[in-house]
Design a protein around this motif. Structure first.
Motif, short mmCIF file in Angstrom:
data_model
loop_
_atom_site.label_atom_id
_atom_site.label_comp_id
_atom_site.label_asym_id
_atom_site.label_seq_id
_atom_site.Cartn_x
_atom_site.Cartn_y
_atom_site.Cartn_z
N LEU A 75 69.19 32.57 89.88
CA LEU A 75 69.17 31.16 90.20
C LEU A 75 69.70 30.30 89.05
O LEU A 75 70.40 29.34 89.25
CB LEU A 75 67.73 30.71 90.49
N ARG A 76 69.30 30.69 87.83
CA ARG A 76 69.58 29.80 86.71
C ARG A 76 69.87 30.64 85.46
O ARG A 76 69.24 31.68 85.26
CB ARG A 76 68.34 28.92 86.48
N VAL A 77 70.82 30.20 84.66
CA VAL A 77 71.13 30.87 83.39
C VAL A 77 71.23 29.81 82.30
O VAL A 77 71.98 28.84 82.43
CB VAL A 77 72.48 31.63 83.45
N GLU A 126 66.61 32.90 85.37
CA GLU A 126 65.62 32.83 86.44
C GLU A 126 66.22 33.44 87.69
O GLU A 126 67.41 33.26 87.97
CB GLU A 126 65.19 31.38 86.69
#
Lengths: 469, 581
Positions: B15-17, B23
Motif C-alpha cells: 500500500l505504502r512505501v 505497509e
C-alpha cells in the motif's frame, strides 16, 4: 534515458499526471498516480514556470509525495504535469565531465553542450562491500605543509575541514583542490560547492582554472541563490561521477564538498516540510545515516587501481564543535582538520589548529616507502612539543614570561616558529614534501637536543641538532 | 488500478512505501516478526505491526522501485539466523548473509538469495544410533574449522532415540547429521534472532574476562557473562579499544558486530584479524571470530537486526560450552535505526525523538548476556560489550543514560585524555565496575591475594593526583607541600607507566595478568620510596628531577607476559632512588 545534461528525461511512453493536489515548501503531492515507485525520479512540467525535477519521498496507495529540487515557487497545481521516469535518477558518467563547470544539478554553466556519456549510473550508488575494500595506504600530497606534515591525507580517506564563519576554509579547499597530486598516478578533482555566494563561486572558478583546463577537474556550483533543495543532489552527482572515474577508469579522485552545513540545512528543510519528528537542533534523526551515505562512498577497491578521497568542508555554526553537523561528521570521518580563529587573527594562513586536528589513517599512509622515512617520528615529536608549548603558554599567562625556565621559553619559540615557518604559506604556494619536512626540522631544532626524545639519535646527528641553548 | 486485484492467492499487496517502511494489506497467515518477500524483487522485510488486514514491514534492503500494488509474499517464519560451522572466520551482513560471496557493490539481495556456503566440513558423530538424547546433548563435532570444535547439538524441544546417523567424513553445511525421534537434525540450525536460546539455568558470575588492557583489568574488570558499555565521543579511541579487546581477550569466540560504523575500519579489522596469530591457540585470530559488518551506508534496518543476529550467534557458541564475547560498535547507531523507523510509523516520540520503548529495547539486548548452565549441562557464557556514541559528548542523552542503567561495567572514554594522547582513554573518575568486588574476592582466592588492595591503592592515588592537579593549575606545583608533590608525581607514574598502553607496540599491545600486577606494584613501590624520601627531608624538587624512565618504560621494554623484567626494572628504579637519599 538519453543524456540531457545530467537530469533525467522521460520515456515518451509514460503518462503524465495532472493531479497535483498540494504544494508546500519543497514538496509536491500528486494524487491518483499509478505504478509509481519509491525513490523514482520525476520531471514536472509547469506551464509558465519551466521544467523542474523531483524525487519520490513517499508513495501511499495512489498518492506520491515528491521533493522538488528547484523548489515550488511559481508553481501552479492546476498547470503542473508530473511525469514519473520509472527509475531512480541516473546520470551519464565518464570523462565527459572533466573540464566542465555545471550547476548543482549537473547542467552546464560553461556555455558548452550537456555532458554526455555512454554509461549512466544511479546517483544513490550502491554500498561498497566491506570485504572488497582495500585499506587505504598511500598519501595524497596537497602541497599544504600543515596538512602534509601533520594530518596527511590518505587515498581513500574521508577527512573533513571544520571551520567557522569568516575563516578561509574555501581558500584552503580551493588550494588543496588545485595543488593535490597522487605520486604521478592519474589524478583528478571533483569540486562540489553548495550554497556558496557568487563571489565565492567566481573565486573557486578562478583558482581552479588551470586544473580545469588540464582536464583534471569537475566543478559543480550550487550558489546561495540557487534552489536550496538542489543541494541534496549536488554531492551525490559529484560522488557518482567520482566513483566511475576512480573504479571504472582507474584515476585517483579527490572529492571536495563545501559547505556540508548548507547541505544539512537543505535536508532539515525537507524533513520539516514532511512533518518528521526532529532530533537534535531540529535536524532529522537520519542525519547520521544520510551523511554516512555520502562520506562512506570514499575508499579503494581490492584489485582496482583508483581511489575516491573525500574532503568535506563544513562551517560550525557559532564555532560549536558539538553542533550536530560537525559532531556526526566527526563520528563518520577518519579524523578532522580544524581551523582556528586565534591563528587566523595572528595572520597565519592556513590557520590549522594542529593539536585539534588528526588524520586517523596517517600512520598507514605516511612514513617509510610512502612519504619519507622520518615523517612519522617528526610529526609525533612536533605534536608532542606543541602540546608542551600550549601548557607553557597557559602557565606564562598566569605567572608571566619572566618566571619561565629557559627550556620553557624555547617551547614558546618553537610555537612561534611552527606558525611562521611551517604552517604559514601563500595561497598559491605548493610545497614539496621535502620542503615541508625540512621546515618541520627547522622548527624542531629551535629546541635543544635533550627535548627531542622521540627522534632517533642518528636523525638528530644528521640534522646537527644543538646540544643546548 | 484494475491489474492490482489479480494478485495470487495468499499474497498481499503493497500500500505504502517510505524508505525502509512498507505497509501492505491482505498478507494472509503472517505473525509478528515474520519474514515477508516484498515486490517482484522479493526483498526481505520483517512484520513489525499488524492492524486489521494491514501489516507494517521494516525492509532490510533499499526499497527503491517498490510500487503500491506489488505483491507481498508471507514466508511463514520469523527472521532467523543460519547457525552452523561456517560462521567462524566468516564475514556477514546484518541478516547473517555471507559478504565474501557477494559482489563488490552490494545490490539489494532477494530473500533466500544468499547462496549457502559451498564448503563441506569434517564431521565426526558422537552419539550412536539408538542412544536416547535430550536437548543440548552432543550429536557430533565439526573439526578443522578453527581452534574451536563446533558441536552439533540436539535442538531445543527435540528428544528421544537417535535414528539414522551420518558417518564420519565431509558433509555440506546443510546435511542431515542425525534423526532424533524421527526429526531430522541438520548441521546448520536456524534460530529466530529475537528469541533468546533456552538454557537450563542462569549461574552467578565467575572469573574475570582477561582483556589484556591494563586500565580495565586493573581498575574496572569485567566478569564473564557480564555487560559493559563504552561511551566515548568521536576521536576518543572507542573502536581502537574494542578492537584490542577483540584481539587479546581470553574468550573462546568473539562476535564482532560493526553496526553503522566505517567501511575502512571494517576492512582493517578483516585484514588484521586474518594476519594476527591468536597467542592462546597459535591459530589465526580470525578463526575464533565471527564478523558482522553493517557499515553506516548499508541498509539501516539491517543494522537493527544485526545486533540481535550477533547475540544469537554468541548464544549458539555458548550452548556448546564456550565463553563468548559480543562486541557491538556502536549501539547508538542501532538506537538511531529504531528511532528512524518509529518516526516513519508515526509512533509518539519520547526523549529526543527516540521511541518510548528504547529503554526496554536496550535492557533486553544486554539481558541476553550471562553465565548459564546449557540445556546439555555445560557451562557457557556470553559477555556483551557495547559502544555508545553520545552526540556532542553529551552523557545525559537518552541512549547513554539508559544504557548506564542496565550494564554492570562502564568504561567511559575521556576526550581530554584522548587529546593528551593518553590511550586507552578510559577515565578513572567516570567509569565503574560493579563486578570489581566479586572478582576481587575471586582473584584473592585464586592466586592473587593482593589484587583488591592494589586496585584500591591505584584508584586512591589517581583520585588524589586529580584533586591536586586542579590546585597545581591555579597555584603552580611549587605552592604544594612536598608530600602532595609526591602524590602528583605518583599520579603521573601510574598514568604513564601503568595505565597508558600502546596498541601499536608488539610488547605493549596486550598485557598478561602477571605483567599488569608487576607494573602496578613497581609504580606503587616507587611512590612509597619517594614518600619516605620526602619524609626524610629530601626536597620534592630533587625527587622530581630523578629520571624515572625505568618504571615509565617498563611497559614497552617487557614482553606481554614478562613480569620478571618489570620487577627487575622496578628494582633498578628503587636503587636509583636510594642514591638520592
Amino acid at each position: 534515458m538519453n543524456a540531457d545534461g545530467g537530469t533525467g528525461a522521460v520515456d515518451p511512453g509514460r503518462v503524465e499526471f495532472t493531479s497535483v493536489r498540494e504544494l508546500r515548501g519543497p514538496l509536491a503531492v500528486v494524487d491518483k498516480v499509478e505504478g509509481v515507485g519509491w525513490d523514482e525520479f520525476v520531471v514536472l512540467t509547469c506551464e509558465g514556470a519551466g521544467q523542474r525535477h523531483g524525487v519520490v519521498l513517499e508513495v501511499d496507495r495512489g498518492t506520491a509525495v515528491v521533493q522538488v529540487l528547484q523548489g515550488t515557487a511559481g508553481m501552479d497545481p492546476a498547470r503542473t504535469r508530473a511525469a514519473f521516469t520509472g527509475s531512480p535518477l541516473r546520470i551519464p558518467v565518464g570523462t565527459g565531465w572533466l573540464g566542465r563547470v555545471c550547476n548543482g544539478r549537473g547542467e552546464p554553466l560553461d556555455g558548452g553542450p550537456p555532458v554526455f556519456g555512454a554509461v549512466t549510473s544511479a546517483v544513490g550508488g550502491n554500498p561498497l562491500n566491506p570485504v572488497r575494500r582495500e585499506p587505504p595506504a598511500e598519501p595524497v600530497l596537497t602541497g599544504v605543509s600543515a596538512i602534509d606534515a601533520l594530518t596527511t591525507l590518505v587515498r581513500g580517506q574521508k577527512l573533513p575541514v571544520f571551520s567557522a564563519a569568516g575563516l578561509p576554509h574555501l581558500e584552503l579547499a580551493a588550494q588543496i583542490a588545485a595543488q593535490s597530486t597522487a605520486g604521478g598516478e592519474p589524478f583528478c578533482v571533483v569540486f562540489a560547492a553548495m550554497g556558496v555566494t557568487h563571489a565565492d563561486a567566481g573565486f573557486v572558478r578562478d583558482a581552479l582554472e588551470e586544473r580545469s583546463a588540464a582536464g583534471e577537474l569537475v566543478l559543480l556550483l550550487n550558489t546561495a541563490d540557487d534552489p536550496v533543495i538542489e543541494r541534496i543532489l549536488t554531492p551525490r552527482i559529484a560522488l557518482t561521477v567520482a566513483e566511475h572515474l576512480a573504479f571504472a577508469l582507474g584515476r585517483h579522485v579527490l572529492v571536495v564538498m563545501t559547505d556540508m552545513t548548507s547541505y544539512a540545512e537543505a535536508l532539515r528543510e525537507v524533513s520539516a516540510a514532511r512533518g518528521e519528528i526532529p532530533a537534535r537542533r531540529a535536524y532529522p534523526g537520519y542525519l547520521y545515516s544520510d551523511l554516512a551515505s555520502l562520506y562512506e562512498r570514499c575508499g579503494r577497491v581490492r584489485g582496482l587501481p583508483g581511489s575516491v578521497t573525500v574532503l568535506p568542508v563544513l562551517t560550525m555554526p557559532a564555532g560549536d564543535i558539538t553542533h550536530p553537523v560537525p559532531d556526526l561528521t566527526g563520528y563518520i570521518t577518519e579524523g578532522q582538520v580544524v581551523l582556528s580563529r586565534p591563528l587566523h587573527a595572528r595572520g597565519v594562513y592556513p590557520p590549522v589548529d594542529a593539536l585539534s586536528s588528526l588524520s586517523r589513517l596517517m600512520r598507514k599512509g605516511a612514513g617509510p616507502g610512502r612519504t619519507r622515512a622520518d615523517h612519522l617520528d617528526v610529526a609525533a615529536q612536533l605534536l608532542s612539543a606543541l602540546a608542551r608549548a600550549r601548557q607553557v603558554r597557559e602557565l606564562a599567562d598566569l605567572v608571566g614570561l619572566a618566571a619561565l625556565s629557559a627550556t620553557d621559553r624555547r617551547y614558546l619559540d618553537l610555537d612561534e616558529a611552527f606558525g611562521s615557518r611551517l604552517v604559514d604559506q601563500r595561497r598559491d604556494e605548493s610545497r614539496t614534501l621535502e620542503e615541508t619536512l625540512e621546515r618541520a626540522w627547522q622548527v624542531l631544532l629551535t629546541l635543544p637536543r635533550s627535548q627531542l626524545t622521540m627522534l632517533p639519535a642518528g636523525l638528530l646527528d644528521a640534522h646537527d641538532a644543538p646540544e643546548s641553548g | 488500478m484494475g491489474a492490482l486485484t489479480h494478485t495470487p492467492h495468499g499474497t498481499g499487496r503493497i500500500l505504502r512505501v517510505a524508505g525502509p517502511l512498507v505497509e501492505a494489506e491482505d498478507v494472509g497467515g503472517t505473525a509478528m516478526h515474520d519474514l515477508v518477500a516484498l515486490g517482484e524483487a522479493e526483498l526481505p522485510g520483517e512484520v513489525v505491526a499488524i492492524r486489521d488486514a494491514q501489516v507494517t514491514v521494516q525492509a532490510y534492503e533499499y526499497t527503491g522501485g517498490l510500487v503500491p500494488g506489488m505483491p507481498v509474499r508471507p514466508l511463514g517464519r520469523p527472521l532467523s539466523a543460519p547457525l552452523g560451522p561456517g560462521l567462524l572466520g566468516g564475514i556477514f551482513d546484518g541478516l547473517l548473509r555471507p559478504l565474501s560471496n557477494a559482489g563488490t557493490w552490494l545490490e539489494p539481495r532477494p530473500v533466500g538469495g544468499d547462496a549457502a556456503p559451498a564448503d563441506d566440513f569434517a564431521y565426526v558423530p558422537v552419539a550412536a544410533a539408538g542412544a536416547v538424547v535430550e536437548p543440548g546433548d552432543v550429536l557430533g563435532e565439526v573439526r578443522g574449522a578453527g581452534p574451536v570444535p563446533v558441536r552439533i547439538l540436539v535442538p531445543p524441544g527435540c528428544a528421544g532415540p537417535v535414528g539414522r546417523v551420518a558417518g564420519a567424513g565431509r558433509h555440506p553445511a546443510d546435511a542431515v547429521v542425525a534423526t532424533v525421534a524421527g526429526t531430522e537434525v541438520r548441521m546448520t540450525a536456524h534460530w529466530p534472532v529475537r528469541t533468546p536460546r533456552p538454557v537450563r539455568e542462569r549461574q552467578g558470575a565467575g572469573r574475570a574476562l582477561h582483556t589484556g588492557q591494563r586500565a580495565i583489568d586493573l581498575l574496572f574488570p569485567v566478569a564473564l557473562g557480564s555487560t559493559v558499555a563504552v561511551p566515548g565521543g568521536f576521536g576518543t579511541g572507542k573502536t581502537m579499544l574494542l578492537q584490542q579487546i577483540a584481539k587479546w581477550c581470553d574468550a573462546d569466540v568473539i562476535v564482532y558486530v560493526g553496526c553503522g560504523e566505517r567501511g575502512n575500519e571494517m576492512a582493517d579489522v578483516i585484514d588484521e584479524f586474518g594476519a594476527l596469530t591468536d597467542p592462546r591457540t597459535g591459530g589465526r585470530l580470525a578463526d575464533r571470530t565471527v564478523i558482522i559488518a553493517n557499515t553506516s551506508n548499508m541498509p539501516m534496518m539491517a543494522r537493527e537486526a544485526g545486533i540481535h543476529t550477533g547475540v544469537t550467534v554468541a548464544e549458539y557458541f555458548r550452548d556448546m560450552g564456550l565463553d563468548v564475547v559480543v562486541i557491538a560498535d556502536s549501539t547508538s547507531r542501532w538506537a538511531e535505526a529504531l528511532r528512524e523507523f518509529a518516526s516513519r510509523t508515526g509512533d509518539l516520540p519520547a526523549e529526543e525523538g527516540y521511541p518510548a520503548g528504547l529503554a526496554s529495547a536496550v535492557a533486553a539486548f544486554y539481558e541476553r548476556a550471562g553465565v548459564v548452565t546449557t540445556l546439555g549441562g555445560r557451562r557457557g557464557s556470553v559477555t556483551v560489550i557495547g559502544a555508545v556514541s553520545p552526540p556532542g559528548g553529551d552523557m545525559a542523552e537518552p541512549v547513554t543514560a539508559h544504557t548506564q542503567r542496565f550494564v554492570r561495567c562502564l568504561w567511559t572514554l575521556d576526550r581530554d585524555l584522548a587529546y593528551a594522547r593518553h590511550y586507552p582513554a578510559v577515565s578513572w573518575a567516570e567509569s565503574f565496575s560493579r563486578d570489581a568486588e566479586n572478582l576481587g574476592t575471586h582473584l584473592a582466592a585464586h592466586g592473587d591475594p593482593a589484587w583488591p588492595g592494589r586496585r584500591a591503592r591505584v584508584a586512591a592515588l589517581l583520585a588524589e593526583a586529580d584533586r591536586l592537579a586542579d590546585l597545581v593549575d591555579l597555584l603552580g606545583i611549587t605552592a604544594l607541600p612536598d608530600q602532595e608533590r609526591v602524590s602528583v608525581l605518583g599520579g603521573r607514574l601510574v598514568r604513564e607507566g601503568v595505565l597508558q598502553q600502546s596498541a601499536l607496540s608488539a610488547r605493549d599491545a596486550h598485557s598478561g595478568a602477571g605483567k599488569t600486577a608487576a607494573l602496578a606494584e613497581a609504580a606503587l613501590a616507587v611512590v612509597d620510596r619517594c614518600r619516605e624520601l620526602a619524609d626524610a627531608g629530601v626536597p620534592a624538587a630533587r625527587i622530581e628531577e630523578v629520571d624515572f624512565s625505568p618504571v615509565l618504560r617498563a611497559r614497552e621494554e617487557a614482553g606481554p607476559d614478562d613480569a620478571a623484567a618489570v620487577v627487575a626494572l622496578g628494582e633498578t628504579m628503587l636503587a636509583r632512588l636510594g642514591e638520592v637519599a
